[in-house]
Design a protein around this motif. Structure first.
Motif, PDB file in Angstrom:
ATOM      1  N   ARG A 284       0.780  -1.117   0.109  1.00  0.00           N
ATOM      2  CA  ARG A 284       0.100  -0.057   0.030  1.00  0.00           C
ATOM      3  C   ARG A 284       0.902   1.249  -0.080  1.00  0.00           C
ATOM      4  O   ARG A 284       0.622   2.378  -0.750  1.00  0.00           O
ATOM      5  CB  ARG A 284      -0.820   0.065   1.218  1.00  0.00           C
ATOM      6  CG  ARG A 284      -1.732   1.300   1.641  1.00  0.00           C
ATOM      7  CD  ARG A 284      -2.953   1.606   0.633  1.00  0.00           C
ATOM      8  NE  ARG A 284      -3.577   2.824   1.122  1.00  0.00           N
ATOM      9  CZ  ARG A 284      -4.535   2.939   2.374  1.00  0.00           C
ATOM     10  NH1 ARG A 284      -4.767   1.523   2.900  1.00  0.00           N
ATOM     11  NH2 ARG A 284      -4.953   3.847   2.558  1.00  0.00           N
ATOM     12  N   GLU A 288       1.182   4.108  -2.998  1.00  0.00           N
ATOM     13  CA  GLU A 288       0.851   5.480  -2.911  1.00  0.00           C
ATOM     14  C   GLU A 288       1.868   6.388  -3.185  1.00  0.00           C
ATOM     15  O   GLU A 288       1.520   7.450  -3.868  1.00  0.00           O
ATOM     16  CB  GLU A 288       0.538   5.733  -1.184  1.00  0.00           C
ATOM     17  CG  GLU A 288      -0.626   5.062  -0.829  1.00  0.00           C
ATOM     18  CD  GLU A 288      -1.119   5.207   0.480  1.00  0.00           C
ATOM     19  OE1 GLU A 288      -2.080   4.873   1.186  1.00  0.00           O
ATOM     20  OE2 GLU A 288       0.083   5.451   1.403  1.00  0.00           O
ATOM     21  N   SER A 303      -5.691  12.323  -7.950  1.00  0.00           N
ATOM     22  CA  SER A 303      -5.230  11.607  -6.915  1.00  0.00           C
ATOM     23  C   SER A 303      -6.223  10.360  -6.788  1.00  0.00           C
ATOM     24  O   SER A 303      -7.270  10.735  -6.621  1.00  0.00           O
ATOM     25  CB  SER A 303      -5.191  12.595  -5.738  1.00  0.00           C
ATOM     26  OG  SER A 303      -4.084  13.356  -5.844  1.00  0.00           O
TER      27      SER A 303
END
Length: 320
Positions: A284, A288, A303
């Motif tokens: 994760r 990101e 985003s």
């Protein structure tokens, strides 16, 4: 037949039909592009661990073709790079990562005509690149390293399997490519200017399933992962025999197949589970950071929300 008996007959027929539908669902359709890093799934299939009644693998000539199939709902699962998954999320789709397939540590590369000796020589040259996030990422990273801007090269969009022909007949000066095409180009005399070992695992391959299929096809997803890890175990335990099987797909001799696989790191079940699980999964955080870079460089339009990207349930069932 009385009305009561007729109703009982209909209920019995319905129960039989329902039972059949539960035990014989449509197969999970999964994509399989020509990337050497997906050898474990190919091996699992060839060794009989991927029964077509449960999982139907569909071969694609390029990652671009596989992504189009996923976008259009023609497949339920796919083997994609992390940046390609982020692009699908950006486009409003709901892929869920159920396993980490591999990390490219040299198997993706920029390969050029032999007279080009370094990345700076790409200035003013024609560079062929597949229209995927991975191709763009690889090229942008290379240009950053060479101190060049995107407008300093003339990009030529291609499907990845066209790269060999375009480079051979002089239509381009360099090509962004991956195994097994990389090895074939180098064997033909081309020069490697950069490979993914310099990218700190930016090119991460994952297995994704549509969000609405994770639980609806739980048993089939488990069969797919079982085939993957059995294929990986066979690759680790019998590399020479595995290479002889994989060569039929990658069109390399066994020795070059093994050499190409040296540029790929395959996480085992434990590592894959650790990357997907926990309060703050490592994958994760990686996704990101990559999403922020892609957004800054125009590879994502917005985003993206990655809070539901990981689906560790299937691999946690296998490796509690």
């Amino acid at each position: 037949m009385t009305r009561r008996l007729f109703h009982i007959f209909l209920l019995l027929v319905g129960a039989v039909a329902l039972g059949c539908s539960r035990t014989s669902p449509d197969p999970l359709r999964t994509g399989m592009p020509p990337w050497l890093g997906f050898a474990p799934l190919y091996l699992g299939q060839e060794l009989g661990h991927l029964p077509e009644a449960a999982v139907r693998s569909i071969e694609f000539e390029s990652t671009s073709a596989q992504m189009r199939a996923f976008r259009n709902g023609l497949i339920d699962a796919a083997t994609l790079t992390l940046d390609e998954v982020l692009q699908l999320v950006d486009q409003g789709l709901t892929p869920r990562i159920v396993a980490v397939a591999d990390f490219s540590r040299g198997a993706d590369a920029i390969v050029a005509r032999p007279e080009l000796r370094e990345l700076g020589d790409l200035r003013g040259r024609r560079v062929a690149v597949e229209g995927t996030a991975t191709g763009a990422l690889m090229l942008l990273r290379a240009l950053e390293k060479a101190g060049l801007r995107p407008e300093d090269v003339d990009t030529v969009p291609i499907e990845v399997q066209e790269g060999e022909r375009f480079l051979a007949d002089g239509r381009v000066d360099a090509v962004v490519t991956y195994e097994p095409i990389r090895t074939r180009l180098l064997a033909a005399g081309s020069r490697e200017l950069m490979n993914s070992s310099e990218l700190q695992d930016d090119i991460t391959d994952v297995i994704v399933v549509r969000a609405d299929q994770i639980e609806a096809r739980a048993e089939q997803v488990d069969r797919m992962l079982d085939a993957w890890f059995r294929g990986l175990a066979f690759l680790n335990e019998h590399p020479d025999e595995a290479a002889r099987i994989v060569q039929r797909r990658c069109k390399l001799d066994p020795a070059r197949t093994l050499a190409g696989l040296q540029g790929v790191h395959f996480p085992d079940e434990g590592e894959s589970r650790r990357l997907l699980s926990g309060e703050r999964p490592a994958l994760r955080a990686r996704a990101e950071a990559l999403a922020r870079w892609m957004h800054r460089n125009g590879l994502l339009q917005r985003s993206v929300d990655l809070s539901s990207l990981l689906a560790p349930g299937p691999i946690e069932r296998r490796f509690p």
